[in-house]
Each structure stands twice: as structure tokens, then as C-alpha cells.
Design a protein around this motif. Structure first.
Motif, PDB file in Angstrom:
ATOM      1  N   VAL A  59      11.725   2.776   5.816  1.00  0.00           N
ATOM      2  CA  VAL A  59      11.026   3.454   4.759  1.00  0.00           C
ATOM      3  C   VAL A  59      12.313   4.477   5.534  1.00  0.00           C
ATOM      4  O   VAL A  59      12.365   5.087   5.919  1.00  0.00           O
ATOM      5  N   ASP A  60      12.668   5.218   3.841  1.00  0.00           N
ATOM      6  CA  ASP A  60      13.580   6.274   3.321  1.00  0.00           C
ATOM      7  C   ASP A  60      11.976   7.402   3.383  1.00  0.00           C
ATOM      8  O   ASP A  60      11.418   7.575   2.618  1.00  0.00           O
ATOM      9  N   ILE A  61      12.362   8.687   4.103  1.00  0.00           N
ATOM     10  CA  ILE A  61      11.320   9.215   4.525  1.00  0.00           C
ATOM     11  C   ILE A  61      12.263  10.990   3.874  1.00  0.00           C
ATOM     12  O   ILE A  61      12.932  11.230   4.425  1.00  0.00           O
ATOM     13  N   ARG A  62      11.613  11.468   2.765  1.00  0.00           N
ATOM     14  CA  ARG A  62      11.796  12.956   2.296  1.00  0.00           C
ATOM     15  C   ARG A  62      10.777  13.778   2.148  1.00  0.00           C
ATOM     16  O   ARG A  62      10.010  13.760   1.396  1.00  0.00           O
ATOM     17  N   ARG A 100       0.896  -0.829  -0.238  1.00  0.00           N
ATOM     18  CA  ARG A 100       0.386  -0.354  -0.334  1.00  0.00           C
ATOM     19  C   ARG A 100       0.792   1.404  -0.403  1.00  0.00           C
ATOM     20  O   ARG A 100       0.464   1.605  -0.729  1.00  0.00           O
ATOM     21  N   LEU A 101       1.945   1.022   1.012  1.00  0.00           N
ATOM     22  CA  LEU A 101       2.596   2.425   1.361  1.00  0.00           C
ATOM     23  C   LEU A 101       3.562   3.065  -0.337  1.00  0.00           C
ATOM     24  O   LEU A 101       3.878   4.050  -0.865  1.00  0.00           O
ATOM     25  N   GLY A 102       4.070   1.316  -1.114  1.00  0.00           N
ATOM     26  CA  GLY A 102       4.567   1.307  -2.232  1.00  0.00           C
ATOM     27  C   GLY A 102       3.834   2.226  -3.495  1.00  0.00           C
ATOM     28  O   GLY A 102       4.428   2.935  -4.109  1.00  0.00           O
ATOM     29  N   THR A 122       9.401   5.615   0.892  1.00  0.00           N
ATOM     30  CA  THR A 122      10.051   4.914  -0.309  1.00  0.00           C
ATOM     31  C   THR A 122      10.290   3.757   0.745  1.00  0.00           C
ATOM     32  O   THR A 122      10.867   2.819   2.260  1.00  0.00           O
ATOM     33  N   PRO A 123       9.491   1.882   1.000  1.00  0.00           N
ATOM     34  CA  PRO A 123      10.420   0.799   1.718  1.00  0.00           C
ATOM     35  C   PRO A 123      11.352   0.506   1.209  1.00  0.00           C
ATOM     36  O   PRO A 123      11.541   0.475  -0.218  1.00  0.00           O
TER      37      PRO A 123
END
Ligand SMILES: [Zn+2]
Length: 438
Positions: free
Chosen positions: A313-316, A235-237, A292-293
Motif C-alpha cells: 500500500v502506498d500511503i500519503r 475494502r481499502l480501495g 492506495t493498494p
């Protein structure tokens, strides 16, 4: 014929490239290249009578700072910084020696050619030129040549901000990477935009954990943490955060919209952006938050259903979007997983209408009358984040006029990193004006 300033800039850049200052990010494999580069810079400054401070918080990780007196005592000081480290190379991918600084067909090749020994050498040449010619810049200029940017700036900018803030007293603004290079503004490519970074996205981490009941793999259940985390990651992807019109994005869209007759309306936004060519890859990432996972794990034995599974998760994050991002991410992964926030470096942002931007524009106009300085938000991170902790507004502007099909940003960290030599001459002329008049 190139001037002495232009020639010296290229020579200093080449000498810096020849100093292998690779930053592997691991203390066991880092040599003393940064300190050797810092000493080289120090010698070139002291040779013309500029006093320097060299710091080396751990052996081999040197940085050097200096200050030039300005003519206007009321103006806040300008920090001009460049990192001296470079990312590693895979030599077999290169067609030219990565530390050879060779020139072929008008291009200078080498690790650091654009990231960012070009600016370090250029700034060095400009201040030596100031001393030779008796030129006083308007503002005090603090020069910082820094270690460790490529691994987060811990032993460079970060260490200086923590331990030697006195060296940056009175500094209000900073100039460094990533920006200043030209991209085609109109469709013909005859008019150029020079992108000025006026902010940087924030960087954060999160861990998403799913829980379930531990069981034997031979007896499947619906309460499986691995399946649950996989669904959350899926879902996040697929989730896209909404476009946020920051002042930097507005400035960018209005300049490119005017030049190309594009509306960048909501329905056509992605298509309009894609039509800009390679610049869209840089700008696309700065239009929205991203999460981004990057890691997924849990369990350990193939025949055991684990009670817990996780994803990282990498978050920007865009400026001011921290809460919106947290809420959006929670909704995207769904209610049956737990979210833990990790390190959190918020975005940094500087005014897009600062007088400094006008200085950049005037300096470009002399060489490129149709060239337009256009703001944008850098989707990555630089040492400007550290200096923001001292209240310093950071800008990214390393002027390079390049052919319409030459993607400077794609050179960063790439094999055969290169830059046109005449773009370096341009850079020296424009940077000289910027530092003199800023
Ligand atoms: Zn860099």
C-alpha cells in the motif's frame, strides 16, 4: 524589450535543458549529466565572483552550493534550491526534441522546462544580476543546485543534509518547487491565484498480509489467503479517509470560496472542488489521507492454495494525521489481516502566515495587482523534506504567470513539457524581488 536579467534567465534555462541530466533512478544507467549541469552552474557563479562548493558523492552525481552575503546580519538565511536532474523521456511521444530547448509560438519546450531547470536558470540569472548591479539581498542566501531529487534525493539533498549540514548553517526557511504558478481564481479567469506550497504530505508504505491454510487447488476451502487479501484490498480501495482542514487547506478554500461564492461545506465539498477545474486534481489529493493498494501477490503455483498472500500500500499522510491514518487503514482492511508498516516519512509543514508569504505577495503584486498568493499543501514530495530535518521551513514558489487554460502542474514529467517564454520573464522579475527582499 526584455531586460538583460530576463534574457539571461531564458538563455541559462535553455543551456541547462540542453544538458541531458536524466535520472533513471538506477546507477547502472545514469550518466554524468547532473555533474555536467552542476559544473555549468558553478562556472556561471564563479564567473561573477561567487565562491562555490561542488560535491560529488558518487561520480556523475554532482551538486553545487554557494552563499551570498545579506545586508541584515540578524536575519536567518534563506535557502533557495533547485534540482538539476530530470525524469526520463520517451522520445517518440515528443513533437519537439526533449533536450533541444526550442522555442515555438512563444513556448519553450524541453525536459525540465517547469521541473525545474526554469527555476535553476532563473535563480542563477538573478544572483548574477545582483552582482552586476551591486545589490545585496536582505538575508544571507544559500543557493543549492541539487542532484537526484527525482529518485528521492539520496545523492543530492539527502547526502548534503547528512554529510555537509555546515553549508546550511543559519538557514531558517527554504524556497523551491512545487508552486508559484498561476491558476484562475475567479470564474472569468481574470484574477489569478499563485499557489504557494506551505507543506508536503508524508509518504509511507505498508504491507497487508492475509493468512490461511495451505491446500490443494482441487479442494477449495473457506480459509483461503488469496480470497482474504482480495477482500481486504477491495475494502481499502473503496475507503475514503475524511477531509482534514489543515491551515493550508483552510487558506486555499477561503480564497477560492470568496472569489467564487462557494461554501465548501461537507455535503457539497467534492462538487465545489470539482468546479475549480484542473486545480481540483492538485488540491483534491491534499484534502485527505490516501492509502492506495499498488501491489498484490502470494502463492506461486496455480494448483496450490497458499498459506499467505499480501498487498502493498502506498500511503500519503497529512500533517499530524499519522495515528489517525494507521487506525483508519486497519479498520478499512478488517481484522483478519495483518498490517506491517514500512518506511515512514511524515508530512512537513511550514507556517502559512510567515512574513515570507507577504514577501511573495508583494513581489507578485508589482506585476499582477489582482494576483493573490494562496497557500496549499503539496500532495507529493520534494527536497524540502530533507531540509526539514535541519529545522528548515520549506516553501514551494516558482512564480509563473500563465494563461488561464494552461495547467503548469500537468507539464511535470509529461511529453512536450513546455512553458511560455513570457512566464519565464515574469518569473525572473518576481524572483528577483523575492530574493532581494525576503
Ligand atoms: Zn521537481
Amino acid at each position: 524589450m526584455p531586460s538583460l536579467l530576463e534574457t539571461e534567465a531564458v538563455e541559462l534555462i535553455r543551456e541547462l535543458i540542453r544538458i541531458d541530466s536524466v535520472n533513471t533512478g538506477e546507477s547502472a544507467t545514469i550518466g554524468d549529466g547532473e555533474t555536467r549541469a552542476a559544473r555549468f552552474v558553478q562556472e556561471r557563479l564563479e564567473e561573477v565572483g561567487i565562491a562555490t562548493t561542488l560535491v560529488e558523492p558518487v561520480p556523475g552525481r554532482g551538486s553545487v552550493v554557494a552563499r551570498l552575503k545579506g545586508s541584515d546580519p540578524d536575519a536567518g538565511a534563506l535557502l533557495v534550491h533547485a534540482h538539476l536532474d530530470v525524469v526520463p523521456v520517451v522520445e517518440s511521444d515528443w513533437t519537439k526534441p526533449p533536450f533541444g530547448a526550442e522555442i515555438h509560438d512563444g513556448f519553450l519546450y524541453g525536459r525540465g522546462a517547469v521541473d525545474m531547470k526554469d527555476y535553476a536558470g532563473t535563480v542563477l540569472a538573478v544572483v548574477r544580476h545582483f552582482v552586476r548591479e551591486g545589490i545585496a539581498p536582505r538575508r544571507d542566501i544559500v543557493l543549492a543546485f541539487l542532484a537526484d531529487e527525482e529518485a528521492g534525493g539520496v545523492w543530492g539533498a539527502g547526502w548534503l543534509v547528512e554529510n555537509r549540514p555546515d553549508l546550511f548553517e543559519g538557514v531558517t526557511e527554504a524556497l523551491s518547487e512545487v508552486g508559484g504558478f498561476s491558476v484562475p481564481l475567479d470564474v472569468s479567469g481574470e484574477r489569478r491565484a499563485y499557489l504557494a506550497a506551505t507543506g508536503e504530505k508524508g509518504v509511507a508504505w505498508a504491507t497487508v498480509t492475509a493468512h490461511g491454510h495451505a491446500a490443494h487447488g482441487s479442494r477449495p476451502t473457506d480459509d483461503n489467503a488469496v480470497v482474504r487479501i482480495a477482500r481486504a484490498v477491495e475494502r481499502l480501495g473503496g475507503h475514503r479517509f475524511p477531509v482534514v482542514r489543515t491551515p493550508a487547506l483552510d487558506g486555499f478554500l477561503s480564497a477560492f470560496g470568496d472569489a467564487r461564492g462557494l461554501a465548501f461545506a461537507e455535503e457539497s465539498f467534492d462538487d465545489d472542488l470539482a468546479g475549480l477545474g484542473f486545480v481540483s486534481t492538485l488540491i483534491g489529493a491534499s484534502t485527505r489521507n490516501t492509502a492506495t493498494p499498488t501491489v498484490i501477490g502470494g502463492g506461486g503455483k496455480t494448483n496450490i492454495i497458499p498459506a499467505k498472500a499480501f498487498a502493498r500500500v502506498d500511503i500519503r499522510i497529512l500533517p499530524g494525521e499519522d495515528e489517525a491514518l494507521k487506525q483508519g487503514l486497519r479498520e478499512a482492511v478488517g481484522p483478519d489481516v495483518e498490517v506491517k508498516w514500512g518506511r515512514w516519512w511524515p508530512a512537513t509543514v511550514a507556517p502559512v502566515d510567515a512574513p515570507l508569504i507577504e514577501v511573495l505577495q508583494r513581489a507578485i503584486t508589482v506585476d499582477d495587482p489582482d494576483g493573490t498568493v494562496v497557500p496549499y499543501l503539496l500532495p507529493a514530495s520534494t527536497d524540502n523534506k530533507h531540509f526539514a530535518r535541519l529545522g528548515i521551513h520549506g516553501y514551494g514558489f516558482v512564480p509563473l504567470r500563465v494563461p488561464a487554460d494552461f495547467d503548469v502542474f500537468a507539464q511535470f514529467h509529461a511529453a512536450d513539457e513546455r512553458v511560455p517564454v513570457d512566464a519565464l520573464h515574469f518569473s525572473a522579475r518576481v524572483t528577483e524581488r523575492i530574493l532581494r527582499e525576503a
